[in-house]
Design a protein around this motif. Structure first.
Motif, mmCIF file in Angstrom:
data_model
loop_
_atom_site.group_PDB
_atom_site.id
_atom_site.type_symbol
_atom_site.label_atom_id
_atom_site.label_comp_id
_atom_site.label_asym_id
_atom_site.label_seq_id
_atom_site.Cartn_x
_atom_site.Cartn_y
_atom_site.Cartn_z
ATOM 1 N N VAL A 297 0.917 -1.307 0.019
ATOM 2 C CA VAL A 297 0.168 -0.117 0.076
ATOM 3 C C VAL A 297 1.109 1.113 0.090
ATOM 4 O O VAL A 297 1.794 1.487 0.973
ATOM 5 C CB VAL A 297 -0.865 0.016 0.899
ATOM 6 N N CYS B 102 1.949 4.694 0.538
ATOM 7 C CA CYS B 102 1.518 5.714 1.319
ATOM 8 C C CYS B 102 2.231 7.021 1.627
ATOM 9 O O CYS B 102 2.691 7.713 2.470
ATOM 10 C CB CYS B 102 1.053 5.364 2.773
ATOM 11 N N ARG C 281 -8.226 3.284 7.065
ATOM 12 C CA ARG C 281 -9.589 2.720 6.086
ATOM 13 C C ARG C 281 -8.669 2.046 5.027
ATOM 14 O O ARG C 281 -9.264 0.830 4.621
ATOM 15 C CB ARG C 281 -10.605 3.797 5.573
ATOM 16 N N THR C 282 -8.014 2.708 4.202
ATOM 17 C CA THR C 282 -7.389 1.981 3.246
ATOM 18 C C THR C 282 -6.616 0.924 3.461
ATOM 19 O O THR C 282 -6.674 -0.360 2.980
ATOM 20 C CB THR C 282 -6.338 2.842 2.411
ATOM 21 N N HIS D 132 -1.572 -1.008 -4.248
ATOM 22 C CA HIS D 132 -2.876 -0.600 -3.892
ATOM 23 C C HIS D 132 -2.353 0.905 -3.562
ATOM 24 O O HIS D 132 -1.495 1.320 -2.733
ATOM 25 C CB HIS D 132 -3.765 -0.953 -2.950
ATOM 26 N N ARG E 43 -7.133 5.174 -1.791
ATOM 27 C CA ARG E 43 -8.457 4.361 -2.222
ATOM 28 C C ARG E 43 -9.209 3.575 -1.022
ATOM 29 O O ARG E 43 -8.594 2.353 -1.000
ATOM 30 C CB ARG E 43 -7.927 3.713 -3.470
ATOM 31 N N PRO E 44 -9.494 4.341 -0.175
ATOM 32 C CA PRO E 44 -9.873 3.568 1.149
ATOM 33 C C PRO E 44 -11.303 2.732 0.829
ATOM 34 O O PRO E 44 -11.757 1.896 1.649
ATOM 35 C CB PRO E 44 -10.250 4.863 1.932
ATOM 36 N N ASN F 25 -14.708 2.783 -5.679
ATOM 37 C CA ASN F 25 -13.423 2.657 -5.627
ATOM 38 C C ASN F 25 -12.791 3.988 -6.105
ATOM 39 O O ASN F 25 -11.653 3.909 -6.983
ATOM 40 C CB ASN F 25 -12.845 1.373 -6.188
ATOM 41 N N LYS G 218 -10.120 7.551 -5.963
ATOM 42 C CA LYS G 218 -8.773 7.909 -5.441
ATOM 43 C C LYS G 218 -9.031 9.512 -4.699
ATOM 44 O O LYS G 218 -9.634 10.449 -5.656
ATOM 45 C CB LYS G 218 -7.856 8.008 -6.594
#
Length: 234
Positions: free
Chosen positions: A11, A13, A37-38, A102, A106-107, A208, A210
């Motif tokens: 993920v 971030c 959340r994501t 991912h 995109r949570p 979904n 962004k």
């Protein structure tokens, strides 16, 4: 595990959120940060490990949110200046033979969509989510003139997660680093460009989204409220 394959997720971030104007990952939706959340959405049984790439300056707060408070089974890895560099660092921390990437903003991805991407990646080598374009996409020259349009029938808007056989990502990231690749792109583009393997595109989900601009937060809040209402109706 999924069909005998070890599955890793990365993920991403580590972005700066320049278009948003602040750290959008720390924005709360119904009391839960976009970050949590994501990452929580990616912690599904089929995924054996979740790697979160972060900026070093955010490590303390992200560790508190994800590990100390939410107690999610994730590993934090420092990212880099470009998305593929961050993902390269994340890839080095994974052990799976199928790797799913991912976007951290995109949570609202669902477990079903994640599983569909994993299954298609196992079958085809590369897979991603997307939705058919409902708008006319113009091709524009560097000096601001339209030179054509994409055929709407064959134009899709890309989403994540995207899944790959590990060697394809390793090769794509290695060659992108050698080329000092700086174009705005995603992993599916990198894999196709550097390995010749096209991604199988699967029907994504309108929810979904962004979260890129402050305006996206209004849509995100509506999605949260709609999901809460659906859960209350069950």
């Amino acid at each position: 595990m999924r069909d005998g394959h070890r599955i890793s997720a990365i993920v991403t971030c580590a972005g700066k959120g320049t278009r948003f104007g602040s750290n959008k990952l720390l924005v709360e939706l119904d009391g839960v940060t976009v970050l949590e959340r994501t990452v929580r959405a990616m912690c599904v049984p089929a995924i054996d490990e979740v790697i979160v790439t972060i900026s070093p300056e955010n490590e303390e707060v992200y560790r508190r949110i994800l590990i100390d408070e939410a107690q999610l089974p994730v590993t934090l890895v420092h990212g880099g200046a470009e998305r593929h560099i961050s993902a390269t660092n994340g890839l080095a921390a994974t052990t799976g033979d199928i790797v799913v990437t991912h976007d951290g903003v995109r949570p609202f991805v669902t477990e079903q969509r994640i599983l569909e991407v994993i299954d298609a990646a196992i079958a085809h080598g590369a897979a991603m989510l997307g939705t058919p374009s409902t708008v006319q996409v113009k091709l524009v020259t560097d000096d601001g003139f339209i030179e054509g349009s994409l055929d709407r029938q064959h134009s899709w808007l890309g989403q994540t997660p995207q899944g790959f056989h590990r060697p394809l990502l390793e090769e794509a990231y290695r060659r992108a680093a050698e080329d000092a690749y700086q174009r705005v792109s995603d992993d599916a583009d990198l894999v196709h460009e550097y390995t010749g393997t096209p991604a199988r595109i699967l029907q994504g989900d309108p929810e979904n989204i962004k979260i890129t601009t402050p305006q996206d937060l209004g849509t995100a809040q509506l999605i949260v409220e709609a999901r809460i209402a659906r859960e209350e109706d069950v």
